[in-house]
Motif scaffolding. Structure first.
Motif, PDB file in Angstrom:
ATOM      1  N   SER A  34       0.812  -1.218   0.000  1.00  0.00           N
ATOM      2  CA  SER A  34       0.000   0.000   0.000  1.00  0.00           C
ATOM      3  C   SER A  34       0.848   1.273   0.000  1.00  0.00           C
ATOM      4  N   ARG A  35       2.154   1.117   0.050  1.00  0.00           N
ATOM      5  CA  ARG A  35       3.055   2.273   0.068  1.00  0.00           C
ATOM      6  C   ARG A  35       3.204   2.846  -1.345  1.00  0.00           C
ATOM      7  N   PRO A  36       2.931   4.149  -1.543  1.00  0.00           N
ATOM      8  CA  PRO A  36       3.098   4.748  -2.865  1.00  0.00           C
ATOM      9  C   PRO A  36       4.586   4.923  -3.173  1.00  0.00           C
ATOM     10  N   MET A  37       5.086   4.176  -4.169  1.00  0.00           N
ATOM     11  CA  MET A  37       6.512   4.252  -4.455  1.00  0.00           C
ATOM     12  C   MET A  37       6.815   4.000  -5.927  1.00  0.00           C
ATOM     13  N   CYS A  38       7.938   4.538  -6.346  1.00  0.00           N
ATOM     14  CA  CYS A  38       8.478   4.293  -7.683  1.00  0.00           C
ATOM     15  C   CYS A  38       9.915   3.821  -7.521  1.00  0.00           C
ATOM     16  N   ASP A  39      10.305   2.880  -8.339  1.00  0.00           N
ATOM     17  CA  ASP A  39      11.705   2.455  -8.407  1.00  0.00           C
ATOM     18  C   ASP A  39      12.289   3.005  -9.699  1.00  0.00           C
ATOM     19  N   PHE A  40      13.421   3.710  -9.601  1.00  0.00           N
ATOM     20  CA  PHE A  40      14.081   4.208 -10.796  1.00  0.00           C
ATOM     21  C   PHE A  40      14.901   3.084 -11.413  1.00  0.00           C
ATOM     22  N   ILE A  41      14.680   2.812 -12.700  1.00  0.00           N
ATOM     23  CA  ILE A  41      15.374   1.744 -13.400  1.00  0.00           C
ATOM     24  C   ILE A  41      16.401   2.322 -14.373  1.00  0.00           C
ATOM     25  N   GLY A  42      15.964   3.174 -15.275  1.00  0.00           N
ATOM     26  CA  GLY A  42      16.872   3.826 -16.216  1.00  0.00           C
ATOM     27  C   GLY A  42      17.526   2.898 -17.218  1.00  0.00           C
ATOM     28  N   ASP A  43      16.855   1.823 -17.617  1.00  0.00           N
ATOM     29  CA  ASP A  43      17.412   0.852 -18.565  1.00  0.00           C
ATOM     30  C   ASP A  43      16.984   1.137 -19.990  1.00  0.00           C
ATOM     31  N   LYS A  44      17.913   0.960 -20.912  1.00  0.00           N
ATOM     32  CA  LYS A  44      17.588   1.011 -22.332  1.00  0.00           C
ATOM     33  C   LYS A  44      17.147  -0.383 -22.753  1.00  0.00           C
ATOM     34  N   ALA A  45      16.336  -0.476 -23.790  1.00  0.00           N
ATOM     35  CA  ALA A  45      15.848  -1.766 -24.276  1.00  0.00           C
ATOM     36  C   ALA A  45      17.014  -2.725 -24.513  1.00  0.00           C
ATOM     37  N   ALA A  46      16.845  -3.967 -24.088  1.00  0.00           N
ATOM     38  CA  ALA A  46      17.900  -4.974 -24.196  1.00  0.00           C
ATOM     39  C   ALA A  46      18.291  -5.257 -25.642  1.00  0.00           C
ATOM     40  N   ASP A  47      17.371  -5.038 -26.580  1.00  0.00           N
ATOM     41  CA  ASP A  47      17.678  -5.312 -27.986  1.00  0.00           C
ATOM     42  C   ASP A  47      18.314  -4.115 -28.691  1.00  0.00           C
ATOM     43  N   GLY A  48      18.694  -3.082 -27.928  1.00  0.00           N
ATOM     44  CA  GLY A  48      19.337  -1.914 -28.508  1.00  0.00           C
ATOM     45  C   GLY A  48      18.368  -0.916 -29.114  1.00  0.00           C
ATOM     46  N   GLY A  49      17.075  -1.128 -28.923  1.00  0.00           N
ATOM     47  CA  GLY A  49      16.060  -0.226 -29.467  1.00  0.00           C
ATOM     48  C   GLY A  49      16.069   1.121 -28.772  1.00  0.00           C
ATOM     49  N   HIS A  50      15.124   1.947 -29.137  1.00  0.00           N
ATOM     50  CA  HIS A  50      15.063   3.303 -28.623  1.00  0.00           C
ATOM     51  C   HIS A  50      14.278   3.426 -27.318  1.00  0.00           C
ATOM     52  N   TYR A  51      13.621   2.368 -26.887  1.00  0.00           N
ATOM     53  CA  TYR A  51      12.796   2.447 -25.687  1.00  0.00           C
ATOM     54  C   TYR A  51      13.641   2.344 -24.430  1.00  0.00           C
ATOM     55  N   HIS A  52      13.247   3.104 -23.437  1.00  0.00           N
ATOM     56  CA  HIS A  52      13.863   3.057 -22.119  1.00  0.00           C
ATOM     57  C   HIS A  52      12.786   2.731 -21.099  1.00  0.00           C
ATOM     58  N   THR A  53      13.161   2.061 -20.050  1.00  0.00           N
ATOM     59  CA  THR A  53      12.306   1.920 -18.884  1.00  0.00           C
ATOM     60  C   THR A  53      12.940   2.766 -17.800  1.00  0.00           C
ATOM     61  N   TYR A  54      12.228   3.813 -17.402  1.00  0.00           N
ATOM     62  CA  TYR A  54      12.763   4.696 -16.376  1.00  0.00           C
ATOM     63  C   TYR A  54      12.237   4.341 -14.994  1.00  0.00           C
ATOM     64  N   TRP A  55      10.953   4.005 -14.908  1.00  0.00           N
ATOM     65  CA  TRP A  55      10.309   3.837 -13.609  1.00  0.00           C
ATOM     66  C   TRP A  55       9.491   2.559 -13.547  1.00  0.00           C
ATOM     67  N   LEU A  56       9.459   1.952 -12.384  1.00  0.00           N
ATOM     68  CA  LEU A  56       8.465   0.942 -12.022  1.00  0.00           C
ATOM     69  C   LEU A  56       7.615   1.602 -10.952  1.00  0.00           C
ATOM     70  N   ALA A  57       6.331   1.701 -11.186  1.00  0.00           N
ATOM     71  CA  ALA A  57       5.440   2.429 -10.282  1.00  0.00           C
ATOM     72  C   ALA A  57       4.491   1.461  -9.576  1.00  0.00           C
ATOM     73  N   SER A  58       4.247   1.695  -8.318  1.00  0.00           N
ATOM     74  CA  SER A  58       3.273   0.876  -7.590  1.00  0.00           C
ATOM     75  C   SER A  58       1.854   1.348  -7.904  1.00  0.00           C
ATOM     76  N   GLU A  59       0.897   0.460  -7.677  1.00  0.00           N
ATOM     77  CA  GLU A  59      -0.517   0.823  -7.836  1.00  0.00           C
ATOM     78  C   GLU A  59      -0.849   2.042  -6.978  1.00  0.00           C
ATOM     79  N   ALA A  60      -0.354   2.046  -5.745  1.00  0.00           N
ATOM     80  CA  ALA A  60      -0.666   3.132  -4.809  1.00  0.00           C
ATOM     81  C   ALA A  60      -0.138   4.475  -5.300  1.00  0.00           C
TER      82      ALA A  60
END
Length: 102
Positions: A34-60
């Motif tokens: 129930s804790r509102p939180m985000c985890d910073f990831i900052g990863d570029k797509a593993a296949d070298g594409g242009h997409y990044h994953t910056y955040w994992l966000a909780s439902e809360a």
């Protein structure tokens, strides 16, 4: 793929008159914590594409951000796992989805 989740939700609220369906990659414990939180990831797509994953966000945190952005209520929270197609770079990322009402 957003660098600033809250600014994006606020911008969406400014053009939304009815409801908004939100979905993003989430923490593994999103539905249980129930804790509102985000985890910073900052990863570029593993296949070298242009997409990044910056955040994992909780439902809360998505719910709290939606309300702070001016949505009146949030409902229909659910979770699913987005998985890669056969023969592609392997991934299985948990996601949260919900509806925010103006």
């Amino acid at each position: 793929h957003l660098t600033d989740l809250f600014t994006a939700i606020r911008a969406l609220r400014s053009v939304c008159r009815g409801r908004l369906c939100l979905s993003t990659a989430c923490t593994d414990d999103s539905g249980r914590n129930s804790r509102p939180m985000c985890d910073f990831i900052g990863d570029k797509a593993a296949d070298g594409g242009h997409y990044h994953t910056y955040w994992l966000a909780s439902e809360a945190v998505l719910q709290q951000m939606s309300l702070a952005a001016g949505f009146a209520r949030v409902a229909n929270q659910s979770h699913f796992r987005l998985e890669s197609n056969t023969g592609r770079q392997r991934f299985a990322t948990p996601h949260v989805v919900m509806t925010a009402f103006a």
